[in-house]
Design an enzyme around this catalytic site. Structure first.
Site, PDB file in Angstrom:
ATOM      1  N   ARG A 258       0.865  -1.186   0.000  1.00 27.39           N
ATOM      2  CA  ARG A 258       0.000   0.000   0.000  1.00 27.39           C
ATOM      3  C   ARG A 258       0.897   1.231   0.000  1.00 27.39           C
ATOM      4  O   ARG A 258       1.560   1.513   0.981  1.00 27.39           O
ATOM      5  CB  ARG A 258      -0.886  -0.015   1.252  1.00 27.39           C
ATOM      6  N   HIS A 262      -3.437   4.448   4.795  1.00 19.92           N
ATOM      7  CA  HIS A 262      -4.543   3.500   4.888  1.00 19.92           C
ATOM      8  C   HIS A 262      -5.838   4.157   4.413  1.00 19.92           C
ATOM      9  O   HIS A 262      -6.551   3.622   3.572  1.00 19.92           O
ATOM     10  CB  HIS A 262      -4.690   3.010   6.327  1.00 19.92           C
ATOM     11  N   TYR A 271       4.321   5.208  11.517  1.00 19.92           N
ATOM     12  CA  TYR A 271       4.681   3.804  11.748  1.00 19.92           C
ATOM     13  C   TYR A 271       5.547   3.169  10.666  1.00 19.92           C
ATOM     14  O   TYR A 271       5.987   2.047  10.822  1.00 19.92           O
ATOM     15  CB  TYR A 271       3.414   2.963  11.969  1.00 19.92           C
TER      16      TYR A 271
HETATM   17  C1  LIG Z   1     -14.716  -5.833  11.672  1.00 20.72           C
HETATM   18  C2  LIG Z   1     -13.851  -4.653  11.483  1.00 20.72           C
HETATM   19  N1  LIG Z   1     -12.962  -4.325  12.432  1.00 20.72           N
HETATM   20  C3  LIG Z   1     -12.181  -3.241  12.307  1.00 20.72           C
HETATM   21  C4  LIG Z   1     -12.265  -2.455  11.196  1.00 20.72           C
HETATM   22  C5  LIG Z   1     -11.406  -1.223  11.108  1.00 20.72           C
HETATM   23  N2  LIG Z   1     -10.406  -1.357  10.076  1.00 20.72           N
HETATM   24  C6  LIG Z   1     -10.636  -0.897   8.830  1.00 20.72           C
HETATM   25  S1  LIG Z   1      -9.434  -1.267   7.810  1.00 20.72           S
HETATM   26  C7  LIG Z   1      -8.507  -2.005   8.991  1.00 20.72           C
HETATM   27  C8  LIG Z   1      -7.190  -2.590   8.627  1.00 20.72           C
HETATM   28  C9  LIG Z   1      -7.323  -3.537   7.509  1.00 20.72           C
HETATM   29  O1  LIG Z   1      -6.115  -4.021   7.091  1.00 20.72           O
HETATM   30  P1  LIG Z   1      -6.026  -5.111   5.970  1.00 20.72           P
HETATM   31  O2  LIG Z   1      -7.041  -6.172   6.204  1.00 20.72           O
HETATM   32  O3  LIG Z   1      -4.614  -5.533   5.881  1.00 20.72           O
HETATM   33  O4  LIG Z   1      -6.489  -4.374   4.642  1.00 20.72           O
HETATM   34  P2  LIG Z   1      -5.929  -3.021   4.018  1.00 20.72           P
HETATM   35  O5  LIG Z   1      -6.791  -1.916   4.559  1.00 20.72           O
HETATM   36  O6  LIG Z   1      -4.512  -2.871   4.371  1.00 20.72           O
HETATM   37  O7  LIG Z   1      -6.139  -3.133   2.545  1.00 20.72           O
HETATM   38  C10 LIG Z   1      -9.181  -1.971  10.193  1.00 20.72           C
HETATM   39  C11 LIG Z   1      -8.677  -2.511  11.455  1.00 20.72           C
HETATM   40  C12 LIG Z   1     -13.212  -2.827  10.212  1.00 20.72           C
HETATM   41  N3  LIG Z   1     -13.367  -2.104   9.090  1.00 20.72           N
HETATM   42  N4  LIG Z   1     -13.975  -3.927  10.372  1.00 20.72           N
END
Ligand SMILES: Cc1ncc(C[n+]2csc(CCOP(=O)(O)OP(=O)(O)O)c2C)c(N)n1
Lengths: 361, 327
Positions: A258, A262, A271
């Site tokens: 990425r 985020h 970080y």
């Molecule tokens: C059930 C749930 N818990 C927490 C979140 C908050 N949240 C949104 S994105 C994220 C990180 C996601 O990381 P990843 O799965 O690696 O996907 P990326 O965003 O890096 O593409 C979090 C913790 C959420 N959207 N849904």
């Protein structure tokens, strides 16, 4: 099966195009028509620039929270290009290029992140479920879509995507286990972009690779250079074909990065390091794929410059359009889709608020 | 006394509690290194180390469930769910284990944990980032549910929650995390769970609200005061158990009752409060109690949220109407 050859350990990452755009795995180079290759490239360029502009709009106070896809175009487009029109996507939120490639409109995507539900209305025939903000649950839905396809004997495959962080979620395992047990036509793609907000992948999982989680499901698994559009296409195509033949799910890990924050509410400088970002910038997929196309004689720098201009104009016009009507939500719109028909309670609540608003005017 | 925000008050409460009690651990998605996406727990990992303040993988079920296990086994977990709408994957563990362990073990095992949860709308966020789900927690026996509306209350209520022997769901009104500051004592103090606060005395009616909506009610009351309407405002502070005494005393004085909440109308917390008043102060009422709530809809995305979120002008309209109501 390539998925058997490039199973899990990092030194076996599947790649066709190296980071300079050179074909390093000729046997595996797909025989794609020029139009398809150009569509893949053009979508990536549109997606990349749309992300950059959306970040700018947000900084200017014109856009709400936005999740950019920069760095993940190849993973998304490689998968999307391997799909047939009848196939389904059960997506996560970071999915701009999948949407664009499969025929959704940029206007819709902007409208959605602009805070208007109308952006979730897909054009006729675009079989992608609405943006799923909830991590992980798209996996269960994908299992169900695919089980229905199998029961109904349609010729559909369902692809779902999940982040590296999302693979920690129970639903990821439950959904894939369902799909594997029923041999449902599912293709699971982990977009391993190394970070889940501030949490690095090594803190989210103790597996050497995320692909190897496929062992537990008893399905083929493969780690792919997620910045290699061709490798992503080939791995996805093989998985789609398997699924379509009735051989069940495959797990693909797209090893990628990425490049942006985020979301626009996030500050990655807290970080992660500039060195890390620079290392990954060298592996960027768009330049790499462009070189490949130029070497093939399918593309030129002049055409590229023109494309960039066209794309920027398109994005600009689209966003202006979104701004011109996107904030004007009618009261009825927040009520009308809760049920097929408004319940007596909802009708009352709607009428009451309408009257109040008319009184205020 | 320092003048700080609600967010800083929460941070301070956790910090002071951790300093005093080594059994306290703090964790959640991004809650360690970064201090959470809102930075509520910022600085704590640096101070107390990665064993006591840490990031977890994204798995709400494991966050809530492991907190239950830690609490049973001698720790005092303060776990964070990143946003209200993400509680659902952890809801099973909250209801089936956190809330019931005391009962299931006939009191042998207890779960002194705190689940922190940014709560409510009004920040123009994405889907699942703006829910008001108090009924989901308030209706579960075995859980206590608390929500502050000021920095002072945030610190005192959180310290009480940390010291409570039962699981406490601590709803943080994210809309006012950083909106407004208040003097907060440097020392540790508790505000008892189960005690509401009369925010403003009045004689014509009682209006109950909690969390960020207290401020919306205060704005509404400013609008009607000039018209000679005197409103008693009560900040509920604790959603479960309800402070019946404070509310009933007020209703007996004013004779009129209204609840304002952003939660849905049907089967929501307002229905509970009004029923309580009807049951216990019916003969003091001069008009039917009124609820001003969110609609029975999925929380709209940002551009439609203003319709759904309680706005001071419309709250004021309800107050005027109730003021005019005659038996
Ligand atoms: C059930 C749930 N818990 C927490 C979140 C908050 N949240 C949104 S994105 C994220 C990180 C996601 O990381 P990843 O799965 O690696 O996907 P990326 O965003 O890096 O593409 C979090 C913790 C959420 N959207 N849904």
């Amino acid at each position: 099966m390539i998925a058997k050859k490039y199973d899990a350990s990092k030194d076996k990452q599947f790649q066709i195009l190296d980071q300079n755009g050179k074909v390093v795995n000729e046997k595996m180079e797909p025989k794609l028509p020029k139009e398809t290759l150009l569509k893949m490239y053009k979508t990536a360029v549109l997606g990349r620039n749309a992300d950059i502009k959306a970040l700018q709009y947000q900084r200017q106070g014109r856009m709400l929270t936005y999740a950019p896809n920069m760095g993940q175009e190849a993973a998304q487009i490689g998968m999307a290009a391997a799909m047939e029109p009848q196939d389904w996507n059960s997506p996560m939120y970071r999915e701009l290029n999948t949407l664009l490639y499969r025929g959704d409109k940029l206007e819709n995507v902007f409208l959605y992140w602009y805070g208007n539900e109308r952006g979730s209305i897909k054009p006729e025939g675009v079989k992608i479920l609405p943006t799923n903000i909830i991590i992980g649950s798209q996996s269960n839905i994908a299992a169900g879509l695919a089980m229905a396809s199998k029961i109904r004997k349609t010729n559909e495959v369902t692809a779902f995507t999940i982040g590296d962080g999302g693979t920690a979620h129970g639903e990821f395992y439950e959904g894939l286990n369902f799909a594997a047990s029923f041999k449902a036509p599912v293709v699971a793609v982990i977009q391993n972009n190394q970070w889940a907000i501030s949490t690095p992948v090594r803190k989210a999982s103790n597996s050497e690779t995320l692909a190897q989680k496929g062992v537990a499901f008893g399905i083929p698994y493969i780690q792919v250079d997620g910045n290699d559009m061709l490798a992503m296409y080939v791995a996805s195509k093989e998985a789609m074909d398997r699924a379509r033949k009735g051989d069940g799910p495959t797990l693909i890990e797209a090893f990628t990065y990425r490049m942006g924050p985020h979301t626009t509410s996030d500050d990655p400088s807290i970080y992660r390091t500039k060195e890390e970002e620079n290392e990954w910038a060298k592996k960027d997929q768009i330049a790499r794929f462009k070189t490949y196309l130029i070497n093939k004689g399918y593309w030129s720098e002049e055409e590229d410059k023109k494309l960039e201009e066209e794309v920027l104009a398109e994005i600009n016009d689209t966003f202006k359009k979104v701004e011109s009507y996107g904030a004007n939500v009618e009261l009825i719109e927040i009520f009308e889709h809760t049920y097929a028909e408004m319940t007596p309670q909802l009708k009352e609540q709607y009428e009451e608020h309408k009257k109040y608003l008319e009184g205020v005017k | 006394m320092a003048i700080i925000t609600l967010l800083e008050a929460i941070n301070q409460a956790i910090d002071q509690a951790m300093e005093k009690d080594e059994s306290i651990v703090v964790f959640g998605e991004d809650a360690g290194f970064e201090g959470g996406v809102f930075r509520v727990t910022a600085g704590l990992q640096k101070k107390y180390g990665e064993t006591r303040v840490f990031d977890t993988p994204i798995a709400e079920s494991a966050i809530v469930g492991s907190a239950v296990g830690m609490a049973i086994n001698g720790l005092k977990p303060i776990a964070e769910i990143q946003f209200d709408g993400f509680i659902f994957p952890g809801y099973t563990d909250l209801v089936t284990h956190a809330a019931r362990m005391r009962n299931r073990s006939r009191g042998q095992f207890t779960v002194p944990m705190v689940l922190r949860l940014p709560h409510g709308g009004g920040i123009r966020a994405l889907e699942h980032h703006s829910e008001a789900l108090e009924v989901l927690f308030g209706s579960i026996p075995g859980l206590k549910v608390v929500t502050p509306s000021t920095p002072y209350d945030a610190k005192g209520l959180l310290l009480a929650a940390i010291n409570d022997p039962d699981p406490v769901v601590f709803l943080e009104p994210k809309r006012i995390y950083r909106a407004g500051k208040q003097e907060v004592p440097a020392e540790m103090y508790e505000i008892p769970i189960g005690k509401a606060k009369v925010v403003k005395q009045g004689t014509d009616m009682t209006v109950v609200a909690w969390g960020s909506i207290v401020r919306e009610v205060e704005k509404a009351v400013k609008l009607v005061e000039a018209e000679g309407i005197s409103v008693e405002i009560i900040d509920l502070r604790t959603i479960s158990p309800i402070d019946e005494e404070t509310i009933l005393n007020s209703v007996k004085k004013t004779g009129k009752f209204m609840v304002v909440t952003e939660a849905v109308k049907s089967y929501g917390p307002a229905a509970e409060l009004i029923t309580m008043v009807n049951e216990k102060a019916f003969f003091h009422l001069e008009a039917a109690p009124v609820r001003f709530t969110g609609f029975d809809i999925t929380v709209p995305l940002a551009r439609g949220e203003h319709y759904h979120f309680p706005q001071p002008e419309k709250i004021a309209a309800y107050i005027r109407k109730l003021a005019k109501a005659r038996p």
